[in-house]
Design an enzyme around this catalytic site. Structure first.
Site, PDB file in Angstrom:
ATOM      1  N   TYR A 160       0.869  -1.198   0.104  1.00 58.23           N
ATOM      2  CA  TYR A 160      -0.011  -0.149   0.144  1.00 58.23           C
ATOM      3  C   TYR A 160       0.787   1.246  -0.103  1.00 58.23           C
ATOM      4  O   TYR A 160       0.661   2.293  -0.958  1.00 58.23           O
ATOM      5  CB  TYR A 160      -0.923  -0.060   1.258  1.00 58.23           C
ATOM      6  N   LYS A 164       1.010   4.211  -2.767  1.00 60.79           N
ATOM      7  CA  LYS A 164       0.983   5.837  -2.265  1.00 60.79           C
ATOM      8  C   LYS A 164       2.148   6.615  -2.655  1.00 60.79           C
ATOM      9  O   LYS A 164       2.139   7.887  -3.130  1.00 60.79           O
ATOM     10  CB  LYS A 164       0.291   5.875  -0.967  1.00 60.79           C
TER      11      LYS A 164
END
Length: 255
Positions: A160, A164
């Site tokens: 994740y 990002k």
């Protein structure tokens, strides 16, 4: 121009991904209340129907487009459908995101690939499809919803965080290439927000407590607090803000 006019989205058309849940659902209502017509894009058709009702109750048009952004062809297809229906999109909010919190040694390749596809590849594909029309009209707003995890390490969030961090970097290149056309591209980086995904990851008080203890504000973010920052970045009031990562994190990354 009055303050109300500077923050108004009257006459604008906004596409919001991940529109059927959490921040996306709230954002569709916030942008509609500010005057924008909404293209709501998500997988959940029942959720999209509720979003459409909420937007239309505010007197704005709402086009719903079901799409699974993890599929390679879906982002561009959905963006082209929006353009075919409305001619141009003035505002793009890449909000859709997925996460499968695991230690990096336990993360599967399939999970890694899906996270990158939805969180990073889809924003690029949608933006590159919509941007030529923005260039032609010499105006546009792109807001990519990132995370405080793009700036600080968080265990069980390797894939994740990679997506990002990539999204923040992608946004800066968008700025470098598209700012000459009066297109502003920024990221919004929330702390823990109790969306359905947030509840799934942080619903256990034993896990949430230590995280909240690191937030100087002493609490998690509310969806509307994230949406109001996005609203600002979608309005004329933010025309000189470009290529920035704006943290809605209660001070987490400041200490």
């Amino acid at each position: 121009m009055s303050v109300t006019d500077r923050f108004s989205l009257s006459g604008k058309k906004a596409l919001v991904t991940g529109a059927s849940k959490g921040i996306g659902t709230e954002l569709c209502s916030v942008l509609a209340e500010a005057g924008a017509d909404i293209v709501a894009l998500a997988r959940d058709q029942a959720g999209l129907a509720e979003v459409q009702k909420a937007v239309e109750a505010r007197g704005r048009r709402c086009l719903v487009i079901p799409a699974d952004l993890g599929q390679p062809e879906a982002p561009e297809r959905a963006a082209r459908e929006a353009l075919a229906a409305w001619g141009t999109i003035d505002i793009l909010v890449n909000n859709a995101g997925v996460s499968f919190p695991k230690l990096m040694v336990d993360q599967t390749i399939a999970e890694w690939d899906l996270i990158q596809a939805v969180n990073l590849r889809a924003p690029w594909l949608i933006a590159r499809t919509l941007v030529p029309a923005m260039m032609a009209q010499k105006s546009g707003k792109i807001v990519n919803v990132s995370s405080q995890t793009s700036a600080v390490a968080l265990t069980e969030h390797g894939a994740y965080a990679a997506s990002k961090n990539g999204l923040n970097g992608l946004t800066k290149v968008m700025t470098a290439e598209w700012a000459p056309y009066n297109i502003q591209c920024n990221t919004v980086c929330p702390t823990v927000t109790m969306t359905p995904m947030g509840q799934q990851v942080w619903g256990d008080p034993a896990k949430l407590g230590p995280m909240v203890a690191k937030i100087p504000a002493g609490r998690v973010a509310q969806t509307v607090e994230v949406c109001d920052v996005i609203l600002f970045l979608c309005s004329q009031a933010s025309d000189m803000i470009n290529g920035q990562d704006i943290f809605v994190d209660g001070g987490y990354t400041a200490v």
